[in-house]
Design a protein around this motif. Structure first.
Motif, PDB file in Angstrom:
ATOM      1  N   CYS A   1      20.638  57.083  30.593  1.00 31.17           N
ATOM      2  CA  CYS A   1      20.892  56.068  29.568  1.00 31.17           C
ATOM      3  C   CYS A   1      19.614  55.528  28.930  1.00 31.17           C
ATOM      4  O   CYS A   1      19.676  54.861  27.900  1.00 31.17           O
ATOM      5  N   ALA A   2      18.467  55.794  29.534  1.00 24.50           N
ATOM      6  CA  ALA A   2      17.188  55.244  29.071  1.00 24.50           C
ATOM      7  C   ALA A   2      17.296  53.727  28.909  1.00 24.50           C
ATOM      8  O   ALA A   2      16.981  53.160  27.874  1.00 24.50           O
ATOM      9  N   ALA A   3      17.787  53.089  29.969  1.00 25.35           N
ATOM     10  CA  ALA A   3      17.999  51.642  29.935  1.00 25.35           C
ATOM     11  C   ALA A   3      17.654  51.039  31.296  1.00 25.35           C
ATOM     12  O   ALA A   3      17.742  51.707  32.329  1.00 25.35           O
ATOM     13  N   ALA A   4      17.271  49.757  31.274  1.00 25.33           N
ATOM     14  CA  ALA A   4      16.885  49.054  32.495  1.00 25.33           C
ATOM     15  C   ALA A   4      17.663  47.751  32.622  1.00 25.33           C
ATOM     16  O   ALA A   4      18.113  47.184  31.630  1.00 25.33           O
ATOM     17  N   TRP A   5      17.811  47.290  33.860  1.00 23.25           N
ATOM     18  CA  TRP A   5      18.420  45.997  34.130  1.00 23.25           C
ATOM     19  C   TRP A   5      17.827  45.467  35.425  1.00 23.25           C
ATOM     20  O   TRP A   5      17.145  46.179  36.151  1.00 23.25           O
ATOM     21  N   ALA A   6      18.076  44.208  35.712  1.00 20.10           N
ATOM     22  CA  ALA A   6      17.564  43.586  36.931  1.00 20.10           C
ATOM     23  C   ALA A   6      18.728  43.257  37.850  1.00 20.10           C
ATOM     24  O   ALA A   6      19.849  43.015  37.401  1.00 20.10           O
ATOM     25  N   ARG A   7      18.418  43.254  39.146  1.00 13.52           N
ATOM     26  CA  ARG A   7      19.428  42.901  40.140  1.00 13.52           C
ATOM     27  C   ARG A   7      18.789  41.992  41.182  1.00 13.52           C
ATOM     28  O   ARG A   7      17.644  42.195  41.579  1.00 13.52           O
ATOM     29  N   ILE A   8      19.534  40.974  41.586  1.00  9.23           N
ATOM     30  CA  ILE A   8      19.119  40.116  42.693  1.00  9.23           C
ATOM     31  C   ILE A   8      20.180  40.273  43.768  1.00  9.23           C
ATOM     32  O   ILE A   8      21.375  40.328  43.463  1.00  9.23           O
ATOM     33  N   SER A   9      19.757  40.410  45.019  1.00 13.29           N
ATOM     34  CA  SER A   9      20.706  40.602  46.116  1.00 13.29           C
ATOM     35  C   SER A   9      20.204  39.875  47.358  1.00 13.29           C
ATOM     36  O   SER A   9      19.064  39.396  47.391  1.00 13.29           O
ATOM     37  N   HIS A  10      21.033  39.824  48.353  1.00 15.65           N
ATOM     38  CA  HIS A  10      20.698  39.179  49.635  1.00 15.65           C
ATOM     39  C   HIS A  10      20.266  37.724  49.461  1.00 15.65           C
ATOM     40  O   HIS A  10      19.444  37.226  50.237  1.00 15.65           O
TER      41      HIS A  10
ATOM     42  N   VAL B   1      28.206  30.602  43.018  1.00 13.23           N
ATOM     43  CA  VAL B   1      28.353  29.893  44.287  1.00 13.23           C
ATOM     44  C   VAL B   1      29.181  30.757  45.235  1.00 13.23           C
ATOM     45  O   VAL B   1      30.200  31.319  44.841  1.00 13.23           O
ATOM     46  N   GLY B   2      28.712  30.900  46.469  1.00 12.12           N
ATOM     47  CA  GLY B   2      29.432  31.677  47.472  1.00 12.12           C
ATOM     48  C   GLY B   2      29.155  33.165  47.433  1.00 12.12           C
ATOM     49  O   GLY B   2      29.647  33.915  48.260  1.00 12.12           O
ATOM     50  N   ASP B   3      28.378  33.628  46.464  1.00  9.37           N
ATOM     51  CA  ASP B   3      28.042  35.045  46.360  1.00  9.37           C
ATOM     52  C   ASP B   3      26.590  35.236  46.783  1.00  9.37           C
ATOM     53  O   ASP B   3      25.863  34.272  47.009  1.00  9.37           O
ATOM     54  N   THR B   4      26.133  36.487  46.852  1.00  8.95           N
ATOM     55  CA  THR B   4      24.760  36.755  47.274  1.00  8.95           C
ATOM     56  C   THR B   4      23.959  37.544  46.253  1.00  8.95           C
ATOM     57  O   THR B   4      22.823  37.923  46.515  1.00  8.95           O
ATOM     58  N   GLY B   5      24.537  37.836  45.084  1.00 12.45           N
ATOM     59  CA  GLY B   5      23.788  38.602  44.109  1.00 12.45           C
ATOM     60  C   GLY B   5      24.472  38.715  42.764  1.00 12.45           C
ATOM     61  O   GLY B   5      25.615  38.286  42.583  1.00 12.45           O
ATOM     62  N   CYS B   6      23.735  39.288  41.816  1.00 15.59           N
ATOM     63  CA  CYS B   6      24.259  39.570  40.479  1.00 15.59           C
ATOM     64  C   CYS B   6      23.315  40.566  39.811  1.00 15.59           C
ATOM     65  O   CYS B   6      22.236  40.867  40.327  1.00 15.59           O
ATOM     66  N   TYR B   7      23.719  41.087  38.671  1.00 16.22           N
ATOM     67  CA  TYR B   7      22.862  41.975  37.893  1.00 16.22           C
ATOM     68  C   TYR B   7      22.982  41.597  36.424  1.00 16.22           C
ATOM     69  O   TYR B   7      23.988  41.060  35.986  1.00 16.22           O
ATOM     70  N   THR B   8      21.940  41.904  35.665  1.00 18.42           N
ATOM     71  CA  THR B   8      21.891  41.539  34.249  1.00 18.42           C
ATOM     72  C   THR B   8      22.524  42.627  33.389  1.00 18.42           C
ATOM     73  O   THR B   8      22.828  43.712  33.871  1.00 18.42           O
ATOM     74  N   LYS B   9      22.642  42.346  32.126  1.00 16.61           N
ATOM     75  CA  LYS B   9      22.977  43.377  31.145  1.00 16.61           C
ATOM     76  C   LYS B   9      21.731  44.245  30.959  1.00 16.61           C
ATOM     77  O   LYS B   9      20.643  43.893  31.421  1.00 16.61           O
ATOM     78  N   MET B  10      21.892  45.335  30.230  1.00 15.53           N
ATOM     79  CA  MET B  10      20.782  46.287  30.071  1.00 15.53           C
ATOM     80  C   MET B  10      19.950  46.016  28.826  1.00 15.53           C
ATOM     81  O   MET B  10      20.450  45.491  27.834  1.00 15.53           O
TER      82      MET B  10
END
Length: 151
Positions: free
Chosen positions: A75-84, A115-124
């Motif tokens: 896709c030649a695209a990037a995004w960010a993810r936060i976890s844990h 709230v109550g979750d441990t992560g998410c990811y952004t759009k690209m």
């Protein structure tokens, strides 16, 4: 008897049409995008099948949350993810967040851990040529801590 034959014929025809419709329609095609057409799209829907973490992720504080830059070559695209992300209290802390930032022009997207979750990811962001990085923030209630990946 005539009524039964008509009903049976109608059922047979509708089954035949349903099977023919499936044969014509074929298998569903996966959604796709490339470069600029991926900008502002959900990576899980479009580009997660070949996603990699091209640079080492970073821990915020000591294991409070993990920040990664994700990239799809197809896709030649990037995004960010936060976890844990450690549990946080919405009464005294801001939610953990992560952003993907494109170096060439500062285009960015962010997400906030619910709230109550441990992560998410952004759009690209389109990363076909430019480079991007991920930046995460974690609030302890007393201080904000950040982690930034390499590009």
């Amino acid at each position: 008897m005539n009524l039964i034959r008509r009903v049976m014929a109608a059922m047979f025809m509708s089954s035949l049409l349903a099977v023919a419709g499936l044969a014509v329609a074929g298998p569903a095609q996966a959604a796709s995008c490339y470069g600029a057409t991926c900008h502002d799209k959900d990576p899980q829907t479009y580009c997660s099948s070949d996603a990699t973490t091209p640079v080492s992720g970073k821990w915020i504080l000591q294991n409070a949350a993990y920040v990664e830059l994700r990239y799809s070559h197809s896709c030649a695209a990037a995004w960010a993810r936060i976890s844990h992300a450690s549990p946080w209290d919405p009464r005294g802390q801001l939610a953990p967040t992560v952003s993907v930032i494109r170096n060439s022009d500062g285009a960015s997207y962010s997400c906030t851990v619910p709230v109550g979750d441990t992560g998410c990811y952004t759009k690209m962001v389109n990363d076909n040529g430019p480079t991007s990085y991920a930046r995460g923030r974690y609030d302890t209630g007393a201080n904000w801590y950040y982690a930034t990946t390499a590009s």
